[in-house]
Design a protein around this motif. Structure first.
Motif, PDB file in Angstrom:
ATOM      1  N   SER A 127       0.890  -1.152   0.000  1.00 52.74           N
ATOM      2  CA  SER A 127       0.000   0.000   0.000  1.00 52.74           C
ATOM      3  C   SER A 127       0.936   1.211   0.000  1.00 52.74           C
ATOM      4  O   SER A 127       2.148   1.045   0.153  1.00 52.74           O
ATOM      5  N   PRO A 128       0.435   2.436  -0.177  1.00 49.94           N
ATOM      6  CA  PRO A 128       1.361   3.572  -0.266  1.00 49.94           C
ATOM      7  C   PRO A 128       2.332   3.634   0.911  1.00 49.94           C
ATOM      8  O   PRO A 128       1.941   3.446   2.062  1.00 49.94           O
ATOM      9  N   VAL A 129       3.598   3.858   0.611  1.00 50.89           N
ATOM     10  CA  VAL A 129       4.604   4.109   1.645  1.00 50.89           C
ATOM     11  C   VAL A 129       4.676   5.626   1.786  1.00 50.89           C
ATOM     12  O   VAL A 129       5.268   6.307   0.958  1.00 50.89           O
ATOM     13  N   SER A 130       4.048   6.154   2.829  1.00 52.29           N
ATOM     14  CA  SER A 130       3.796   7.594   2.911  1.00 52.29           C
ATOM     15  C   SER A 130       4.991   8.414   3.358  1.00 52.29           C
ATOM     16  O   SER A 130       5.183   9.540   2.905  1.00 52.29           O
ATOM     17  N   ILE A 131       5.795   7.897   4.284  1.00 50.92           N
ATOM     18  CA  ILE A 131       6.913   8.678   4.815  1.00 50.92           C
ATOM     19  C   ILE A 131       7.885   7.739   5.521  1.00 50.92           C
ATOM     20  O   ILE A 131       7.472   6.697   6.052  1.00 50.92           O
ATOM     21  N   LEU A 132       9.152   8.117   5.491  1.00 50.17           N
ATOM     22  CA  LEU A 132      10.210   7.406   6.210  1.00 50.17           C
ATOM     23  C   LEU A 132      11.182   8.443   6.765  1.00 50.17           C
ATOM     24  O   LEU A 132      11.283   9.552   6.233  1.00 50.17           O
ATOM     25  N   PRO A 133      11.947   8.106   7.801  1.00 51.49           N
ATOM     26  CA  PRO A 133      13.049   8.987   8.201  1.00 51.49           C
ATOM     27  C   PRO A 133      14.092   9.028   7.082  1.00 51.49           C
ATOM     28  O   PRO A 133      14.284   8.026   6.378  1.00 51.49           O
ATOM     29  N   PRO A 134      14.776  10.141   6.890  1.00 53.92           N
ATOM     30  CA  PRO A 134      15.717  10.253   5.766  1.00 53.92           C
ATOM     31  C   PRO A 134      16.777   9.166   5.702  1.00 53.92           C
ATOM     32  O   PRO A 134      17.150   8.731   4.611  1.00 53.92           O
ATOM     33  N   ASP A 135      17.286   8.707   6.846  1.00 57.55           N
ATOM     34  CA  ASP A 135      18.329   7.677   6.807  1.00 57.55           C
ATOM     35  C   ASP A 135      17.766   6.303   6.464  1.00 57.55           C
ATOM     36  O   ASP A 135      18.523   5.341   6.306  1.00 57.55           O
ATOM     37  N   VAL A 144       4.172  -4.141   8.398  1.00 58.15           N
ATOM     38  CA  VAL A 144       3.533  -4.954   9.439  1.00 58.15           C
ATOM     39  C   VAL A 144       2.115  -4.454   9.671  1.00 58.15           C
ATOM     40  O   VAL A 144       1.191  -5.217   9.930  1.00 58.15           O
ATOM     41  N   THR A 145       1.969  -3.126   9.591  1.00 55.25           N
ATOM     42  CA  THR A 145       0.660  -2.495   9.728  1.00 55.25           C
ATOM     43  C   THR A 145       0.409  -1.606   8.519  1.00 55.25           C
ATOM     44  O   THR A 145       1.333  -1.277   7.770  1.00 55.25           O
ATOM     45  N   ARG A 146      -0.809  -1.214   8.349  1.00 51.82           N
ATOM     46  CA  ARG A 146      -1.187  -0.226   7.340  1.00 51.82           C
ATOM     47  C   ARG A 146      -1.877   0.925   8.069  1.00 51.82           C
ATOM     48  O   ARG A 146      -2.765   0.706   8.894  1.00 51.82           O
ATOM     49  N   GLY A 147      -1.439   2.147   7.765  1.00 53.13           N
ATOM     50  CA  GLY A 147      -2.064   3.307   8.384  1.00 53.13           C
ATOM     51  C   GLY A 147      -1.432   3.672   9.714  1.00 53.13           C
ATOM     52  O   GLY A 147      -0.337   3.227  10.067  1.00 53.13           O
ATOM     53  N   CYS A 148      -2.143   4.503  10.478  1.00 53.34           N
ATOM     54  CA  CYS A 148      -1.684   4.988  11.780  1.00 53.34           C
ATOM     55  C   CYS A 148      -2.774   4.735  12.813  1.00 53.34           C
ATOM     56  O   CYS A 148      -3.957   4.994  12.557  1.00 53.34           O
ATOM     57  N   SER A 149      -2.384   4.269  13.995  1.00 51.38           N
ATOM     58  CA  SER A 149      -3.372   3.909  15.018  1.00 51.38           C
ATOM     59  C   SER A 149      -4.084   5.122  15.598  1.00 51.38           C
ATOM     60  O   SER A 149      -5.204   5.008  16.097  1.00 51.38           O
ATOM     61  N   TRP A 150      -3.465   6.300  15.548  1.00 52.31           N
ATOM     62  CA  TRP A 150      -4.091   7.525  16.049  1.00 52.31           C
ATOM     63  C   TRP A 150      -4.729   8.303  14.904  1.00 52.31           C
ATOM     64  O   TRP A 150      -5.940   8.517  14.878  1.00 52.31           O
ATOM     65  N   ASN A 151      -3.925   8.762  13.966  1.00 44.29           N
ATOM     66  CA  ASN A 151      -4.397   9.352  12.708  1.00 44.29           C
ATOM     67  C   ASN A 151      -5.285  10.581  12.884  1.00 44.29           C
ATOM     68  O   ASN A 151      -6.175  10.837  12.069  1.00 44.29           O
ATOM     69  N   GLN A 152      -5.058  11.354  13.962  1.00 38.31           N
ATOM     70  CA  GLN A 152      -5.890  12.532  14.195  1.00 38.31           C
ATOM     71  C   GLN A 152      -5.081  13.809  14.418  1.00 38.31           C
ATOM     72  O   GLN A 152      -5.658  14.856  14.718  1.00 38.31           O
ATOM     73  N   THR A 154      -3.501  17.152  13.575  1.00 39.24           N
ATOM     74  CA  THR A 154      -3.931  18.080  12.519  1.00 39.24           C
ATOM     75  C   THR A 154      -2.824  18.358  11.507  1.00 39.24           C
ATOM     76  O   THR A 154      -3.114  18.757  10.378  1.00 39.24           O
ATOM     77  N   PHE A 155      -1.559  18.145  11.895  1.00 37.35           N
ATOM     78  CA  PHE A 155      -0.452  18.475  10.999  1.00 37.35           C
ATOM     79  C   PHE A 155      -0.083  17.349  10.044  1.00 37.35           C
ATOM     80  O   PHE A 155       0.790  17.515   9.187  1.00 37.35           O
ATOM     81  N   CYS A 156      -0.737  16.186  10.179  1.00 36.05           N
ATOM     82  CA  CYS A 156      -0.332  15.005   9.408  1.00 36.05           C
ATOM     83  C   CYS A 156      -1.490  14.465   8.570  1.00 36.05           C
ATOM     84  O   CYS A 156      -2.582  14.207   9.091  1.00 36.05           O
ATOM     85  N   THR A 157      -1.236  14.287   7.271  1.00 36.14           N
ATOM     86  CA  THR A 157      -2.249  13.700   6.380  1.00 36.14           C
ATOM     87  C   THR A 157      -1.730  12.428   5.711  1.00 36.14           C
ATOM     88  O   THR A 157      -2.324  11.943   4.762  1.00 36.14           O
ATOM     89  N   PHE A 158      -0.626  11.883   6.209  1.00 41.53           N
ATOM     90  CA  PHE A 158       0.018  10.761   5.539  1.00 41.53           C
ATOM     91  C   PHE A 158      -0.860   9.517   5.437  1.00 41.53           C
ATOM     92  O   PHE A 158      -0.753   8.755   4.477  1.00 41.53           O
ATOM     93  N   TYR A 159      -1.723   9.289   6.430  1.00 47.36           N
ATOM     94  CA  TYR A 159      -2.454   8.018   6.473  1.00 47.36           C
ATOM     95  C   TYR A 159      -3.965   8.204   6.464  1.00 47.36           C
ATOM     96  O   TYR A 159      -4.710   7.280   6.799  1.00 47.36           O
ATOM     97  N   ARG A 160      -4.433   9.376   6.076  1.00 46.32           N
ATOM     98  CA  ARG A 160      -5.871   9.651   6.127  1.00 46.32           C
ATOM     99  C   ARG A 160      -6.654   8.804   5.122  1.00 46.32           C
ATOM    100  O   ARG A 160      -7.874   8.695   5.216  1.00 46.32           O
ATOM    101  N   ASP A 161      -5.967   8.227   4.142  1.00 44.47           N
ATOM    102  CA  ASP A 161      -6.655   7.487   3.086  1.00 44.47           C
ATOM    103  C   ASP A 161      -6.822   6.005   3.399  1.00 44.47           C
ATOM    104  O   ASP A 161      -7.285   5.242   2.551  1.00 44.47           O
ATOM    105  N   ARG A 162      -6.466   5.556   4.613  1.00 45.29           N
ATOM    106  CA  ARG A 162      -6.570   4.129   4.924  1.00 45.29           C
ATOM    107  C   ARG A 162      -6.805   3.908   6.419  1.00 45.29           C
ATOM    108  O   ARG A 162      -6.282   4.665   7.240  1.00 45.29           O
ATOM    109  N   PRO A 163      -7.585   2.889   6.773  1.00 48.45           N
ATOM    110  CA  PRO A 163      -7.777   2.560   8.186  1.00 48.45           C
ATOM    111  C   PRO A 163      -6.534   1.851   8.726  1.00 48.45           C
ATOM    112  O   PRO A 163      -5.736   1.302   7.965  1.00 48.45           O
TER     113      PRO A 163
END
Length: 384
Positions: A127-135, A144-152, A154-163
């Protein structure tokens, strides 16, 4: 597409490394490839292009001292892939040794359309790989997971498209096989493993330890890292984190964002300065390295004083040591943050003040944690 007129005056040079190879024509044209012959980067006429595994292309150049960056459309990517192939064909036409090179033969076989079709192969594995640390941009990413467990936040939209979901063991094993097939010759470049997505390390050890064993069996000899938030990471005990370390986990990346509790609450992220200090201490006591992320410019003019003061205090208190990283991430206003900032009349911090803020944090860290690496983390530079 043909090569630039007059380019044949300077010979091409092939340089082979254990994990990749480079084709260059002086300093003004440099192309790098993975061991399957797929282009990784190419530099020409002052512009650097980077191709992702899904054949998305990010371009970057400096104009009047400022860095410009943009993502190419599929049509523009096709044109760039055609130009890369033209350079490879020209090199092979000039020099018999290059014509007979198996690596350049592989590179020449990647037509523009074939490269663009890597998107379909990528979608089978990820599924989309939204962000990684630069290194970790050249890590083996396993979801292992898809999305973000919190996902709320306001400054982050990386995982809004998936549960948020955790892959069952059989599905995860299939994912590992698909990732291995997609990476192919580029696996030689990827010397670490990153457990994605946003909060993969919050998964219970009962599920995470078997997943780690599968990952390390599929991609042996590589250290493992992943993201976790303070408020989910604290649910694990010190013994849990030591067990993960013993299973191959080396570094944990934690988005602290700010040490100013009112600002953290305003951007809708649970936690706080003291919780952050305690959690980083817990990770260090478990024998893990940490990569902590702080945003510069977050909270704009309204929160600037509190953000600088309290974040400086937090950074000073963290028990960081050699092997740890601190990322300073220039905040980019987008998503729900913009709506909230407009409603609450929170004006953006001017660019010069953001740079001043970054330099202040860098100066502090060089004094209180001289052995710790400090780097910029610009999310606009990400590509996988």
């Amino acid at each position: 597409m043909t090569a630039a007129p007059g380019s044949a005056a300077q010979p091409y040079r092939l340089q082979v490394r254990p994990d990749s190879f480079t084709l260059s024509r002086g300093a003004d044209l440099v192309l790098s490839f993975d061991l399957d012959g797929r282009p990784l980067t190419w530099f020409s006429e002052g512009t650097l292009h980077k191709r992702s595994l899904a054949s998305q292309v990010l371009a970057r150049r400096r104009v009047n001292g400022s860095r410009e960056r943009w993502t190419l459309t599929p049509e523009q990517a096709l044109e760039q892939f055609a130009q890369v192939k033209a350079w490879v064909d020209e090199a092979r036409g000039q020099d018999r040794s290059l014509l007979s090179s198996p690596l350049l033969t592989q590179a020449a076989a990647w037509t523009p359309r074939r490269l663009l079709d890597e998107q379909a192969r990528f979608s089978l594995a990820y599924s989309p790989v939204s962000i990684l640390p630069p290194d970790q941009y050249y890590s083996v990413v396993v979801q292992v997971t898809r999305g973000c467990s919190w996902n709320q936040c306001t400054f982050c939209t990386f995982y809004r498209d998936r549960p948020f979901t955790t892959l069952p063991p059989t599905e995860f094993q299939a994912h590992l096989e698909q990732v291995d097939a997609l990476l192919g010759g580029s696996l030689a470049l990827r010397r670490s493993i990153f457990l994605a997505d946003g909060n993969a390390l919050m998964v219970s050890n009962a599920r995470l330890l078997p997943a780690l064993a599968s990952v390390r069996a599929a991609f042996p000899g590589r250290p493992v890292s992943g993201f976790v938030d303070v408020f989910t990471g604290q649910r694990k005990s010190g013994e849990d984190w030591r067990a993960l370390r013993d299973a191959g986990l080396k570094r944990v990346y934690v988005g602290l964002e700010t040490g100013h509790d009112p600002l953290l609450a305003w951007v809708n992220k649970p936690g706080g300065r003291e919780a952050s200090r305690q959690f980083v201490s817990q990770l260090k006591e478990a024998g893990l390295e940490v990569g902590v992320i702080v945003m510069t410019g977050l909270g704009g003019l309204t929160y600037v004083a509190g953000h600088v003061t309290d974040t400086s205090a937090l950074l000073e208190q963290l028990p960081l040591s050699s092997g740890d990283l601190v990322y300073l991430s220039p905040f980019v206003e987008h998503g729900p943050y913009v709506t909230r900032a407009t409603e609450d009349d929170v004006a953006p911090l001017p660019e010069v003040d953001r740079l001043t803020q970054e330099m202040l944090f860098r100066s502090l860290l060089s004094t209180v944690h001289p052995g710790v690496q400090v780097a910029r983390y610009d999310i606009r530079e990400f590509i996988y």
